[in-house]
Motif scaffolding. Sequence first.
Motif, PDB file in Angstrom:
ATOM      1  N   ARG A 274      56.696  65.153  26.540  1.00 39.04           N
ATOM      2  CA  ARG A 274      57.178  65.358  27.756  1.00 39.04           C
ATOM      3  C   ARG A 274      56.066  66.117  28.530  1.00 39.04           C
ATOM      4  NH1 ARG A 274      62.684  67.352  30.229  1.00 39.04           N
ATOM      5  NH2 ARG A 274      62.009  67.832  32.161  1.00 39.04           N
TER       6      ARG A 274
ATOM      7  N   LEU B  89      64.413  57.987  31.935  1.00 32.91           N
ATOM      8  CA  LEU B  89      63.271  57.343  32.916  1.00 32.91           C
ATOM      9  C   LEU B  89      62.436  56.675  32.130  1.00 32.91           C
ATOM     10  CD1 LEU B  89      61.593  57.478  35.467  1.00 32.91           C
ATOM     11  CD2 LEU B  89      60.734  59.635  34.935  1.00 32.91           C
ATOM     12  N   LYS B  90      61.953  57.151  30.830  1.00 41.18           N
ATOM     13  CA  LYS B  90      60.935  56.339  30.133  1.00 41.18           C
ATOM     14  C   LYS B  90      61.388  55.178  29.973  1.00 41.18           C
ATOM     15  CE  LYS B  90      57.703  57.906  27.788  1.00 41.18           C
ATOM     16  NZ  LYS B  90      56.685  58.427  26.927  1.00 41.18           N
TER      17      LYS B  90
ATOM     18  N   ILE C 119      53.579  59.878  33.082  1.00 43.11           N
ATOM     19  CA  ILE C 119      55.185  59.940  32.418  1.00 43.11           C
ATOM     20  C   ILE C 119      55.184  58.801  31.407  1.00 43.11           C
ATOM     21  CG2 ILE C 119      57.509  59.702  32.572  1.00 43.11           C
ATOM     22  CD1 ILE C 119      57.304  61.234  35.295  1.00 43.11           C
TER      23      ILE C 119
ATOM     24  N   LEU D  66      64.745  65.690  36.637  1.00 44.26           N
ATOM     25  CA  LEU D  66      64.110  66.442  35.526  1.00 44.26           C
ATOM     26  C   LEU D  66      64.109  67.727  36.228  1.00 44.26           C
ATOM     27  CD1 LEU D  66      60.766  64.527  34.699  1.00 44.26           C
ATOM     28  CD2 LEU D  66      63.276  64.292  33.458  1.00 44.26           C
TER      29      LEU D  66
ATOM     30  N   ASP E 179      68.194  66.911  32.350  1.00 47.91           N
ATOM     31  CA  ASP E 179      67.077  66.257  31.819  1.00 47.91           C
ATOM     32  C   ASP E 179      67.366  64.460  31.450  1.00 47.91           C
ATOM     33  OD1 ASP E 179      64.757  65.687  30.578  1.00 47.91           O
ATOM     34  OD2 ASP E 179      64.799  66.963  28.993  1.00 47.91           O
ATOM     35  N   ASP E 180      66.558  63.816  32.333  1.00 47.80           N
ATOM     36  CA  ASP E 180      66.811  62.483  32.401  1.00 47.80           C
ATOM     37  C   ASP E 180      65.728  61.717  32.113  1.00 47.80           C
ATOM     38  OD1 ASP E 180      69.454  62.437  33.297  1.00 47.80           O
ATOM     39  OD2 ASP E 180      68.721  62.157  35.286  1.00 47.80           O
ATOM     40  N   TYR E 181      64.445  62.715  31.491  1.00 48.72           N
ATOM     41  CA  TYR E 181      63.192  61.939  30.825  1.00 48.72           C
ATOM     42  C   TYR E 181      63.490  60.916  29.966  1.00 48.72           C
ATOM     43  CZ  TYR E 181      58.569  62.387  29.048  1.00 48.72           C
ATOM     44  OH  TYR E 181      57.309  62.133  28.562  1.00 48.72           O
TER      45      TYR E 181
END
Length: 78
Positions: free
Chosen positions: A77, A45-46, A71, A35, A40-42
Amino acid sequence: MNINNAWVFDTEIYPNLFVLVARKLDTKEYVKFALHETRDDYAELKKWLGTFPTLIGFNNLEFDSQLLEKIWRSTSRV
């Protein structure tokens, strides 16, 4: 412990960067998430956290797991 979904992991956190790298115990597969303003791998990741991996790490109870839980539980975010 579900060894089929067990991962050794570590996170690194800086004021403008979050990185998580994990390696699966049984297949040696690995994942990495970042991140940052340039990556932005948000969402990924989730999604990965949604597989409920068994996470093995150093100091993860005192720090890493608390951040990952925030998270995972966040609706927006962090």
